[in-house]
Write a protein that holds these residues in place. Structure first.
Motif, short mmCIF file in Angstrom:
data_model
loop_
_atom_site.label_atom_id
_atom_site.label_comp_id
_atom_site.label_asym_id
_atom_site.label_seq_id
_atom_site.Cartn_x
_atom_site.Cartn_y
_atom_site.Cartn_z
N THR A 1 -24.82 -29.19 9.22
CA THR A 1 -25.02 -27.74 9.39
C THR A 1 -26.39 -27.39 9.94
OG1 THR A 1 -25.85 -27.44 7.12
CG2 THR A 1 -23.46 -27.30 7.46
N ALA A 2 -27.32 -28.37 10.02
CA ALA A 2 -28.68 -28.05 10.47
C ALA A 2 -28.71 -27.45 11.88
CB ALA A 2 -29.55 -29.30 10.38
N PRO A 3 -28.03 -28.06 12.88
CA PRO A 3 -28.04 -27.42 14.20
C PRO A 3 -27.34 -26.05 14.20
CG PRO A 3 -27.29 -29.70 14.33
CD PRO A 3 -27.29 -29.33 12.89
N LEU A 4 -26.32 -25.91 13.36
CA LEU A 4 -25.58 -24.65 13.33
C LEU A 4 -26.42 -23.53 12.72
CD1 LEU A 4 -22.10 -25.99 12.16
CD2 LEU A 4 -23.07 -25.84 14.47
N LEU A 5 -27.25 -23.88 11.73
CA LEU A 5 -28.15 -22.88 11.16
C LEU A 5 -29.15 -22.39 12.21
CD1 LEU A 5 -28.95 -24.21 7.57
CD2 LEU A 5 -28.01 -21.96 8.15
N ALA A 6 -29.61 -23.33 13.07
CA ALA A 6 -30.52 -22.93 14.13
C ALA A 6 -29.84 -21.97 15.11
CB ALA A 6 -31.03 -24.17 14.87
N VAL A 7 -28.59 -22.29 15.47
CA VAL A 7 -27.84 -21.41 16.38
C VAL A 7 -27.61 -20.05 15.74
CG1 VAL A 7 -25.63 -21.09 17.53
CG2 VAL A 7 -26.75 -23.33 17.57
N PHE B 1 -33.51 -14.24 14.64
CA PHE B 1 -34.70 -14.40 13.82
C PHE B 1 -35.86 -14.82 14.72
CE2 PHE B 1 -33.49 -15.04 9.13
CZ PHE B 1 -32.42 -14.16 9.23
N PRO B 2 -37.05 -14.25 14.54
CA PRO B 2 -38.22 -14.78 15.27
C PRO B 2 -38.49 -16.22 14.85
CG PRO B 2 -38.70 -12.63 14.28
CD PRO B 2 -37.39 -13.08 13.72
N ALA B 3 -39.14 -16.98 15.74
CA ALA B 3 -39.40 -18.39 15.45
C ALA B 3 -40.21 -18.58 14.18
CB ALA B 3 -40.11 -19.03 16.64
N TRP B 4 -41.16 -17.64 13.92
CA TRP B 4 -41.99 -17.80 12.73
C TRP B 4 -41.18 -17.59 11.45
CZ3 TRP B 4 -42.71 -13.98 9.11
CH2 TRP B 4 -42.40 -12.67 9.49
N TYR C 1 -37.96 -18.30 11.21
CA TYR C 1 -37.14 -19.50 11.10
C TYR C 1 -37.94 -20.64 10.46
CZ TYR C 1 -34.26 -23.48 12.52
OH TYR C 1 -33.51 -24.63 12.52
N GLY C 2 -39.18 -20.81 10.90
CA GLY C 2 -40.04 -21.83 10.30
C GLY C 2 -40.32 -21.54 8.84
N ALA D 1 -38.37 -19.94 6.80
CA ALA D 1 -37.14 -20.12 6.02
C ALA D 1 -36.96 -21.56 5.55
CB ALA D 1 -35.93 -19.70 6.86
N PHE D 2 -37.55 -22.51 6.26
CA PHE D 2 -37.40 -23.91 5.87
C PHE D 2 -38.71 -24.54 5.41
CE2 PHE D 2 -33.88 -22.99 8.71
CZ PHE D 2 -32.81 -23.45 7.97
N GLY D 3 -39.83 -23.86 5.65
CA GLY D 3 -41.11 -24.38 5.19
C GLY D 3 -41.36 -24.07 3.73
N ILE D 4 -41.12 -22.83 3.30
CA ILE D 4 -41.36 -22.44 1.91
C ILE D 4 -40.48 -23.23 0.95
CG2 ILE D 4 -41.14 -20.53 0.26
CD1 ILE D 4 -42.10 -18.65 2.41
N PRO D 5 -39.16 -23.37 1.20
CA PRO D 5 -38.33 -24.11 0.25
C PRO D 5 -38.76 -25.57 0.05
CG PRO D 5 -36.95 -22.81 1.71
CD PRO D 5 -38.34 -22.75 2.25
N ALA D 6 -39.41 -26.17 1.05
CA ALA D 6 -39.81 -27.56 0.91
C ALA D 6 -40.80 -27.76 -0.23
CB ALA D 6 -40.40 -28.07 2.22
N VAL D 7 -41.52 -26.69 -0.59
CA VAL D 7 -42.44 -26.77 -1.73
C VAL D 7 -41.66 -27.10 -3.00
CG1 VAL D 7 -44.14 -25.49 -3.11
CG2 VAL D 7 -44.04 -25.17 -0.63
N GLY D 8 -40.42 -26.59 -3.08
CA GLY D 8 -39.57 -26.89 -4.22
C GLY D 8 -39.29 -28.38 -4.35
N GLY D 9 -39.19 -29.08 -3.23
CA GLY D 9 -38.98 -30.52 -3.28
C GLY D 9 -40.16 -31.24 -3.90
N PHE D 10 -41.37 -30.78 -3.58
CA PHE D 10 -42.57 -31.37 -4.19
C PHE D 10 -42.61 -31.12 -5.69
CE2 PHE D 10 -46.99 -30.71 -5.60
CZ PHE D 10 -47.49 -31.99 -5.39
#
Length: 415
Positions: free
Chosen positions: A237-243, A251-254, A256-257, A259-268
Motif C-alpha cells: 500500500t505504500a505507493p498507493l498511499l503516495a498516489v 497534500f503538500p509535500a511537507w 506528506y513527509g 504524515a510518515f515522519g512523526i509516527p516513526a517516533v512511535g517506533g523508537f
C-alpha cells in the motif's frame, strides 16, 4: 538501567546506524532521478522498485549457504564495499552524462542483494557476539535506531535534494556504506563460520536448507508466515498511499513527509519499551498482543479524507501501527535468533529476508493492478481487511525452544 553490551557491539551498532541513516537520507532519490532526469514513465518507476526487490531476492536465496561457511566480518565489509561502489556509480555516471534507467535497475539489484547478504552475516555475528536475553536489548537498539533514522532521514534528505539535487543524497548513501565498513573493521576479537564437511559446490539441498529448517519448526514457521505476509501487505500500500495523498487529495509535500515522519517516533518509543514489557508481562504475551494490534490499525487508513482531518488520521493510524511494530519486531527477531542453531543462522536469515522482499515485490504489482481496476483507497482498504487474519499465524506457544548446539560441534571460531 542501561545494559552494557561491550565495545564490539558498539562498533556493530554504529555500522548499522550510519548505513541506515544513509539509506533513509537517500529515500526516494531513485524514483526522483528516474522521473526528473531520465523522464521515466510511472510504470517504469514502479518496475524499478518491484524488479529491484524481486531480482535481489531471487539471487539472495543462494547467498545464505555461502555466507554461512565464511567468517562474518569479512563478508559484511565486502558487502558494504559492493554497496558503496554500486551507489557511487550513479553520481559518477550522472556527471559523465551517461546515466541510464538500466544502470539504476542494476544498481538497485546489486545493492539490494548485498544488503540481504550483509543482514544475514550481521545477524549471525550478532548471535555470536551477544548471548542470552541480552539479544532482546541488542535487537531493541537496532530497532530504535531504524525508526529514528526513518523519522529524521527523509526530511533531511528532502532538504538536501531541494538544495543540491537527488544525486548528492545518493552519494551520501554511498559514503555511509564506506563508514559502515570502517566500523565493522574496528571490531576486535573472534569471528565464527560453520564448516563444510567437504569442499564441494553449493547443491540444491544447500539452497533449500533454510526453507526446510523454518518450515520444520512450528514456531519459526508461524513467525515467518506472519512476518512476510504482514510486511508484504503493508508495503503493497505504500505507493498507493503516495498516489492517494499527493495525487488525489493534493497534500503538500511537507504534509506528506510529516504524515510518515512523526509516527516513526512511535517506533523508537516502542523499541525502548520492548524489553521492559517482556520483563513485566512475558515474551509471548507481549508479542502476541502487539502482533494482533499491528494487524488491526492499518484498517484505519480506509477512513482517510482530504485536508487536515485526513492528515491527522494518517498520523494517528501510522503512529499506533509503528509503535506496535517497534515493540513486536525486537521480540520476534530475538525469538528467531534463539531458535536457530548457529550453523544455520545466516542461511535462515537470508531465506527469510529474500522471501519477504519477493512477496513485497509481487504484492506491489498486484495491488497496483487492483488500484487501477478500483481505486487506491479501495486497494488500501482491501489490504487492511486481509491483515486482520494474519495474527492467526502467530504461534500460540513458544516453549520447547530449539537447544543451542555446542560451538565446538557446529561452528568454527575464527581468529
Amino acid at each position: 538501567m542501561r545494559v552494557g553490551l561491550g565495545r564490539n557491539f558498539g562498533w556493530l551498532w554504529s555500522a548499522y546506524a550510519v548505513s541506515t541513516y544513509g539509506t533513509w537520507i537517500a529515500f526516494g532519490a531513485f524514483p526522483l532521478i528516474a522521473v526528473r532526469v531520465l523522464d521515466s514513465s510511472a510504470f517504469a518507476v514502479s518496475l524499478l522498485e518491484a524488479a529491484g526487490l524481486a531480482v535481489a531476492a531471487i539471487v539472495a536465496f543462494s547467498l545464505g549457504p555461502w555466507v554461512e561457511h565464511r567468517a562474518k566480518r569479512p563478508v559484511m565489509i565486502a558487502m558494504d564495499l559492493i554497496r558503496f561502489a554500486a551507489m557511487a556509480s550513479v553520481p559518477v555516471a550522472y556527471v559523465l552524462g551517461s546515466l541510464s534507467y538500466g544502470q539504476l535497475l542494476v544498481v538497485s539489484v546489486v545493492s539490494g542483494t548485498a544488503s540481504i547478504a550483509f543482514a544475514a552475516a550481521s545477524g549471525a555475528y550478532l548471535k555470536f557476539l551477544v548471548r542470552g536475553e541480552q539479544l532482546l536489548v541488542a535487537n531493541g537498539r537496532f530497532e530504535g535506531t531504524n525508526w529514528v533514522a526513518t523519522a529524521a532521514g527523509p526530511p533531511l534528505g528532502g532538504a538536501l535534494i531541494g538544495l543540491l539535487g537527488p544525486v548528492v543524497t545518493i552519494m551520501a548513501d554511498a559514503f555511509s556504506y564506506l563508514l559502515s565498513a570502517l566500523g565493522v573493521l574496528r571490531i576486535r576479537g573472534g569471528d565464527v563460520a560453520a564448516p563444510r564437511e567437504r569442499l564441494t559446490r553449493l547443491s540444491g539441498a544447500d539452497l533449500l536448507d533454510g526453507w526446510r529448517f523454518i518450515l520444520r519448526d512450528p514456531v519459526l514457521k508461524g513467525l515467518f508466515l506472519n512476518s512476510v505476509l504482514v510486511g508484504g501487505l503493508i508495503m503493497a500500500t505504500a505507493p498507493l498511499l503516495a498516489v492517494l495523498l499527493l495525487g488525489q487529495y493534493h497534500f503538500p509535500a511537507w504534509q506528506y513527509g510529516l504524515a510518515f515522519g512523526i509516527p516513526a517516533v512511535g517506533g523508537f518509543v516502542g523499541a525502548r519499551l520492548s524489553a521492559r514489557l517482556v520483563t513485566r508481562y512475558g515474551r509471548h504475551r507481549v508479542m502476541t498482543s502487539t502482533g494482533w494490534l499491528r494487524s488491526f490499525f492499518p484498517l484505519g487508513l480506509a477512513f482517510i479524507h482530504p485536508g487536515i482531518p485526513g492528515l491527522v488520521t494518517v498520523i494517528l493510524v501510522e503512529g499506533l501501527l509503528i509503535t506496535c511494530m517497534g515493540i513486536f519486531n525486537p521480540i520476534y527477531a530475538t525469538e528467531r535468533l534463539q531458535r536457530t542453531p548457529a550453523n544455520h543462522t545466516a542461511r535462515i536469515l537470508s531465506t527469510w529476508s529474500a522471501a519477504g522482499k519477493l512477496l513485497q515485490a509481487a504484492l506491489m504489482v498486484v495491488w497496483g493492478i487492483l488500484a487501477t481496476l478500483t481505486s487506491p483507497l479501495a486497494a488500501i482498504t482491501t489490504s487492511g481487511v486481509l491483515l486482520l487474519a494474519t495474527p492467526l499465524l502467530l504461534p500460540r506457544r513458544m516453549h520447547c525452544r530449539v537447544p543451542e548446539p555446542a560451538a565446538a560441534a557446529e561452528d568454527v571460531p575464527v581468529a
